[in-house]
Design an enzyme around this catalytic site. Structure first.
Site, PDB file in Angstrom:
ATOM      1  CB  SER A 160      -0.957  -0.041   1.198  1.00  0.00           C
ATOM      2  OG  SER A 160      -1.933   0.958   1.100  1.00  0.00           O
ATOM      3  CG  ASP A 235      -7.139  -2.460  -3.302  1.00  0.00           C
ATOM      4  OD1 ASP A 235      -7.628  -1.482  -2.710  1.00  0.00           O
ATOM      5  OD2 ASP A 235      -5.919  -2.609  -3.469  1.00  0.00           O
ATOM      6  CG  HIS A 265      -6.005  -1.886   0.325  1.00  0.00           C
ATOM      7  ND1 HIS A 265      -5.156  -1.633  -0.733  1.00  0.00           N
ATOM      8  CD2 HIS A 265      -5.514  -1.178   1.381  1.00  0.00           C
ATOM      9  CE1 HIS A 265      -4.210  -0.809  -0.342  1.00  0.00           C
ATOM     10  NE2 HIS A 265      -4.393  -0.525   0.946  1.00  0.00           N
TER      11      HIS A 265
END
Length: 293
Positions: A160, A235, A265
């Site tokens: 991320s 996501d 995610h």
């Protein structure tokens, strides 16, 4: 480009169940956002969700001394035999996260990937907005080359926001003419502006945002290292991952894109609950073994 699809009947139900657990967790409605953030940073991971550290690689906690600051890091799998070093960066929207949150991944990649893993606590916003975290990654890559007895090959990766910092550090190294990492591993990265997200104004202090902060907006991706991109089917950042993978391939960068279907995610943070997270750790380790064989 078309991703390699990793799918299992378990992924969807596991994701639904975890999302319910996370939604039911209490928040801090009585606090202002910054005070709530500070409490979130102190929360320890739940082993039932985050999994346990792999006991095989030895660990060493170190303090990396850089100009004007000291950063905590944990090294997994130091070996008397020189081998590649992987710098790994946790997620957390540039404002949270900690190396302790991702020990299943970092220890497992070290154990099965035949690499030494350096997991870094980079500086966080809003106390340290862009480019603090990016410079921490850039300078730690230099520190690794100068201080660790690897075999000369260095990779960088993350999850991320950490993946965004990895991608930005590769762009910065290329643009400054320094050594570019030998491989980058980007797991569901955030690669563009997110003005509707609370962390956006905390991390980006101005509207003048360079490509090292939002790599998807770089003019060219030529000259970047061979890449493994890991995306998640459920996501909101999936499009970032697929778009960046396509641009890397278009600009001549060796590229592998893997998508975990019906998965959320940050799934690498929850290998205790998500079999996709456990599979992805094995996949990343195998990818590194193959890349550095």
């Amino acid at each position: 480009m078309t991703p390699e699809l990793v799918d299992s009947p378990e992924y969807g139900p596991e994701t639904d169940a975890l999302r319910k657990v996370l939604a039911d967790q209490p928040g801090y409605p009585e606090l202002d956002p910054y005070q709530a953030l500070l409490l979130d940073r102190e929360e320890l991971p739940d082993p039932a969700l985050a999994g346990e550290r792999d006991p095989r690689p030895g660990i060493e906690d170190v303090v990396i001394e850089l100009p004007g600051r000291s950063l905590e890091a944990r090294i997994y799998g130091m070996s008397p035999e020189p081998r590649p070093v992987l710098l790994w960066l946790h997620g957390g929207s540039f404002i949270g996260g900690h190396l302790r949150d991702i020990e299943y991944a970092t220890s497992g990649i070290a154990a099965d990937g035949n690499v030494t893993v350096v997991s870094l606590n980079y500086r966080l916003a809003p106390e340290n907005p862009y480019p603090a975290g990016l410079l921490d990654v850039h300078h730690t890559l230099q520190w690794i080359r100068e201080n660790l007895d690897g075999d000369g090959r260095v990779a960088v990766g993350g999850q991320s926001a950490g993946a965004a910092l990895a991608a930005g550090a590769c762009l910065l190294a290329r643009d400054q003419g320094g050594p570019v990492p030998d491989r980058q591993i980007l797991c569901y990265p955030t690669l563009d502006l997110r003005p509707d997200a609370e962390w956006h104004e905390w991390y980006f202090p101005t509207d003048d945002v360079p490509a090292t902060a939002v790599p998807l907006r770089a003019d060219s991706l030529a000259g970047l290292p061979p890449t493994l991109m890991v995306a998640a089917g459920r996501d909101s950042l999936r499009d970032d991952a697929l778009a960046y993978a396509g641009r890397l391939e278009q600009d001549g960068v060796p590229m592998r894109l893997v998508e975990y279907a019906d998965t959320m995610h940050a799934f690498l943070n929850f290998p205790g609950a998500l079999s996709a997270g456990r599979h992805a750790v094995e996949l990343i380790a195998a990818d590194l073994r193959a890349a550095f064989s």
